[in-house]
Design a protein around this motif. Sequence first.
Motif, PDB file in Angstrom:
ATOM      1  N   GLN A 106       0.835  -1.215   0.000  1.00 22.57           N
ATOM      2  CA  GLN A 106       0.000   0.000   0.000  1.00 22.57           C
ATOM      3  C   GLN A 106       0.868   1.264   0.000  1.00 22.57           C
ATOM      4  O   GLN A 106       0.673   2.166  -0.826  1.00 22.57           O
ATOM      5  N   SER A 107       1.849   1.320   0.910  1.00 23.84           N
ATOM      6  CA  SER A 107       2.707   2.509   1.001  1.00 23.84           C
ATOM      7  C   SER A 107       3.538   2.676  -0.272  1.00 23.84           C
ATOM      8  O   SER A 107       3.742   3.801  -0.752  1.00 23.84           O
ATOM      9  N   ALA A 108       4.039   1.550  -0.811  1.00 22.58           N
ATOM     10  CA  ALA A 108       4.825   1.608  -2.049  1.00 22.58           C
ATOM     11  C   ALA A 108       3.972   2.156  -3.186  1.00 22.58           C
ATOM     12  O   ALA A 108       4.436   3.003  -3.968  1.00 22.58           O
ATOM     13  N   GLY A 109       2.712   1.697  -3.258  1.00 23.11           N
ATOM     14  CA  GLY A 109       1.798   2.173  -4.291  1.00 23.11           C
ATOM     15  C   GLY A 109       1.471   3.647  -4.125  1.00 23.11           C
ATOM     16  O   GLY A 109       1.411   4.402  -5.106  1.00 23.11           O
TER      17      GLY A 109
ATOM     18  N   GLY B 143       2.190   9.078  -6.157  1.00 25.38           N
ATOM     19  CA  GLY B 143       2.260  10.438  -5.645  1.00 25.38           C
ATOM     20  C   GLY B 143       1.138  10.784  -4.679  1.00 25.38           C
ATOM     21  O   GLY B 143       0.779  11.954  -4.522  1.00 25.38           O
ATOM     22  N   LEU B 144       0.559   9.763  -4.040  1.00 29.46           N
ATOM     23  CA  LEU B 144      -0.498   9.983  -3.052  1.00 29.46           C
ATOM     24  C   LEU B 144       0.114  10.124  -1.663  1.00 29.46           C
ATOM     25  O   LEU B 144       1.201   9.631  -1.422  1.00 29.46           O
ATOM     26  N   PRO B 145      -0.608  10.788  -0.733  1.00 23.23           N
ATOM     27  CA  PRO B 145      -0.093  10.841   0.637  1.00 23.23           C
ATOM     28  C   PRO B 145      -0.009   9.435   1.209  1.00 23.23           C
ATOM     29  O   PRO B 145      -0.824   8.579   0.875  1.00 23.23           O
ATOM     30  N   GLY B 146       0.968   9.193   2.057  1.00 23.26           N
ATOM     31  CA  GLY B 146       1.158   7.865   2.652  1.00 23.26           C
ATOM     32  C   GLY B 146       2.487   7.855   3.376  1.00 23.26           C
ATOM     33  O   GLY B 146       3.208   8.856   3.359  1.00 23.26           O
ATOM     34  N   PHE B 147       2.796   6.724   4.022  1.00 24.38           N
ATOM     35  CA  PHE B 147       4.061   6.621   4.750  1.00 24.38           C
ATOM     36  C   PHE B 147       5.215   6.462   3.772  1.00 24.38           C
ATOM     37  O   PHE B 147       5.210   5.547   2.941  1.00 24.38           O
ATOM     38  N   ARG B 148       6.215   7.333   3.880  1.00 25.18           N
ATOM     39  CA  ARG B 148       7.421   7.215   3.057  1.00 25.18           C
ATOM     40  C   ARG B 148       8.461   6.403   3.814  1.00 25.18           C
ATOM     41  O   ARG B 148       8.655   6.634   5.025  1.00 25.18           O
ATOM     42  N   PRO B 149       9.176   5.468   3.166  1.00 23.39           N
ATOM     43  CA  PRO B 149      10.216   4.694   3.861  1.00 23.39           C
ATOM     44  C   PRO B 149      11.238   5.630   4.512  1.00 23.39           C
ATOM     45  O   PRO B 149      11.679   6.611   3.901  1.00 23.39           O
ATOM     46  N   CYS B 150      11.579   5.324   5.775  1.00 26.93           N
ATOM     47  CA  CYS B 150      12.306   6.285   6.619  1.00 26.93           C
ATOM     48  C   CYS B 150      13.681   6.663   6.081  1.00 26.93           C
ATOM     49  O   CYS B 150      14.075   7.837   6.152  1.00 26.93           O
ATOM     50  N   THR B 151      14.436   5.699   5.554  1.00 23.06           N
ATOM     51  CA  THR B 151      15.804   6.021   5.122  1.00 23.06           C
ATOM     52  C   THR B 151      15.801   6.973   3.913  1.00 23.06           C
ATOM     53  O   THR B 151      16.431   8.043   3.980  1.00 23.06           O
ATOM     54  N   PRO B 152      15.097   6.664   2.817  1.00 24.08           N
ATOM     55  CA  PRO B 152      15.076   7.623   1.712  1.00 24.08           C
ATOM     56  C   PRO B 152      14.403   8.959   2.070  1.00 24.08           C
ATOM     57  O   PRO B 152      14.848  10.015   1.589  1.00 24.08           O
ATOM     58  N   TYR B 153      13.383   8.909   2.918  1.00 20.22           N
ATOM     59  CA  TYR B 153      12.732  10.136   3.398  1.00 20.22           C
ATOM     60  C   TYR B 153      13.768  11.019   4.110  1.00 20.22           C
ATOM     61  O   TYR B 153      13.872  12.227   3.861  1.00 20.22           O
ATOM     62  N   GLY B 154      14.588  10.397   4.967  1.00 15.82           N
ATOM     63  CA  GLY B 154      15.646  11.131   5.666  1.00 15.82           C
ATOM     64  C   GLY B 154      16.699  11.664   4.707  1.00 15.82           C
ATOM     65  O   GLY B 154      17.211  12.779   4.883  1.00 15.82           O
ATOM     66  N   CYS B 155      17.026  10.868   3.682  1.00 17.19           N
ATOM     67  CA  CYS B 155      18.005  11.326   2.669  1.00 17.19           C
ATOM     68  C   CYS B 155      17.500  12.588   1.966  1.00 17.19           C
ATOM     69  O   CYS B 155      18.287  13.506   1.692  1.00 17.19           O
TER      70      CYS B 155
ATOM     71  N   GLN C  29      -1.668  11.668  14.209  1.00 20.74           N
ATOM     72  CA  GLN C  29      -2.473  12.831  13.802  1.00 20.74           C
ATOM     73  C   GLN C  29      -3.643  12.394  12.921  1.00 20.74           C
ATOM     74  O   GLN C  29      -4.772  12.847  13.101  1.00 20.74           O
ATOM     75  N   ARG C  30      -3.364  11.489  11.965  1.00 23.62           N
ATOM     76  CA  ARG C  30      -4.425  10.982  11.091  1.00 23.62           C
ATOM     77  C   ARG C  30      -5.473  10.224  11.909  1.00 23.62           C
ATOM     78  O   ARG C  30      -6.666  10.349  11.686  1.00 23.62           O
ATOM     79  N   HIS C  31      -4.991   9.435  12.880  1.00 26.18           N
ATOM     80  CA  HIS C  31      -5.889   8.665  13.735  1.00 26.18           C
ATOM     81  C   HIS C  31      -6.791   9.605  14.549  1.00 26.18           C
ATOM     82  O   HIS C  31      -8.002   9.375  14.662  1.00 26.18           O
ATOM     83  N   ALA C  32      -6.205  10.677  15.072  1.00 30.13           N
ATOM     84  CA  ALA C  32      -6.970  11.628  15.893  1.00 30.13           C
ATOM     85  C   ALA C  32      -8.001  12.373  15.052  1.00 30.13           C
ATOM     86  O   ALA C  32      -9.070  12.739  15.544  1.00 30.13           O
ATOM     87  N   ALA C  33      -7.697  12.590  13.779  1.00 23.91           N
ATOM     88  CA  ALA C  33      -8.603  13.337  12.899  1.00 23.91           C
ATOM     89  C   ALA C  33      -9.809  12.497  12.487  1.00 23.91           C
ATOM     90  O   ALA C  33     -10.800  13.039  12.004  1.00 23.91           O
ATOM     91  N   ARG C  34      -9.705  11.152  12.666  1.00 29.28           N
ATOM     92  CA  ARG C  34     -10.816  10.285  12.233  1.00 29.28           C
ATOM     93  C   ARG C  34     -11.948  10.255  13.234  1.00 29.28           C
ATOM     94  O   ARG C  34     -11.745  10.423  14.419  1.00 29.28           O
TER      95      ARG C  34
ATOM     96  N   LEU D   6      10.045   8.573  13.689  1.00 32.46           N
ATOM     97  CA  LEU D   6       9.276   9.332  14.682  1.00 32.46           C
ATOM     98  C   LEU D   6       8.277  10.252  13.984  1.00 32.46           C
ATOM     99  O   LEU D   6       7.129  10.376  14.406  1.00 32.46           O
ATOM    100  N   GLU D   7       8.712  10.874  12.889  1.00 32.45           N
ATOM    101  CA  GLU D   7       7.831  11.750  12.102  1.00 32.45           C
ATOM    102  C   GLU D   7       6.636  10.949  11.555  1.00 32.45           C
ATOM    103  O   GLU D   7       5.482  11.390  11.650  1.00 32.45           O
ATOM    104  N   ASN D   8       6.905   9.768  10.998  1.00 34.70           N
ATOM    105  CA  ASN D   8       5.815   8.930  10.468  1.00 34.70           C
ATOM    106  C   ASN D   8       4.861   8.505  11.579  1.00 34.70           C
ATOM    107  O   ASN D   8       3.640   8.445  11.366  1.00 34.70           O
ATOM    108  N   THR D   9       5.404   8.201  12.763  1.00 32.34           N
ATOM    109  CA  THR D   9       4.550   7.788  13.890  1.00 32.34           C
ATOM    110  C   THR D   9       3.650   8.950  14.321  1.00 32.34           C
ATOM    111  O   THR D   9       2.453   8.766  14.568  1.00 32.34           O
TER     112      THR D   9
END
Length: 284
Positions: A125-128, A133-145, A279-284, A271-274
Amino acid sequence: MGARLIDGLALSRQSRQDIATRAAALTASGTRPGLAVILVGEDPASAVYVRNKVRACEELGLHSVFDKCPETLSQADLLARIDALNRDPSIHGILVQMPLPRHIDPHTVIAAISPDKDVDGYSVQSAGDLVCGLPGFRPCTPYGCMKLIESTGQPIAGKHAVVIGRSNTVGKPMALLLLQANATVTVCHSGTPDLGVHTRQADIVVVATGRRNTLTGDRVRPGAIVIDVGINRDDDGKLCGDVDFASVQQVAGWITPVPGGVGPMTITMLLENTLQSAQRHAAR
Ligand SMILES: Nc1nc(=O)c2c([nH]1)NC[C@@H]1CN(c3ccc(C(=O)N[C@@H](CCC(=O)O)C(=O)O)cc3)C=[N+]21
């Protein structure tokens, strides 16, 4: 002259302060971000990384659960633990430390994690989401890069970026993130006959092969940004990356050190993804 150092520890410290502030606000409004980390087995490097992740949660005031399991844990038992965490409302992120023992299939395990708690960004799901280009969790290492590259103040759009490595966790998502930022992207790998042909054209090089000395100074364009994802040991047992730091540092414009570069930012983006998940959970 020599390259400027991109300080991953300093950038992490800044980013974590910002995450802590936002986490405190969310906690005050009734949702404390929570991360569960599962470690199977006794791999010493994994134990260090997992401890760093749990400690970072504690420092930022996030709720964390550390589930340390024996090497002999069955796949069925691991899936049952994941299922319990999927249903636990105090947990917004689930991370199963890789690599897993050989009797456990990582794809099955990743698929068992609820996609809305996949803070590693490893699920299909996250890879897709990333591909589309949809919002979703980005893998932490490349996101940090990406954050490390952005911290140079140099624009990414229009630049030629070369990624060395094509893993699902680093190389492939890295290429997609750079593409999304409008770079022209080349992906090199173990089947590339002449790495230097590509890297000498690159304004940005991200090296993620897991092999020491993959990139040397004679293969770097003067002024380039060089990001070193590798974590290896040299002959003296000292931590080193995939980049020959001594020679590349004389040619590049910017370079990340190992340790103190990509590693700390990987944990910061977890930590950012968590936080984003909570935040998404609280908004639901
Ligand atoms: N499900 C999963 N998610 C991961 O994100 C994941 C994983 N499995 N398996 C292993 C890799 C590796 N990884 C690191 C994170 C931080 C440092 C880090 O903080 N490194 C310090 C040095 C640490 C040391 O002294 O060894 C540094 O570079 O400065 C290193 C490596 C996360 N990974």
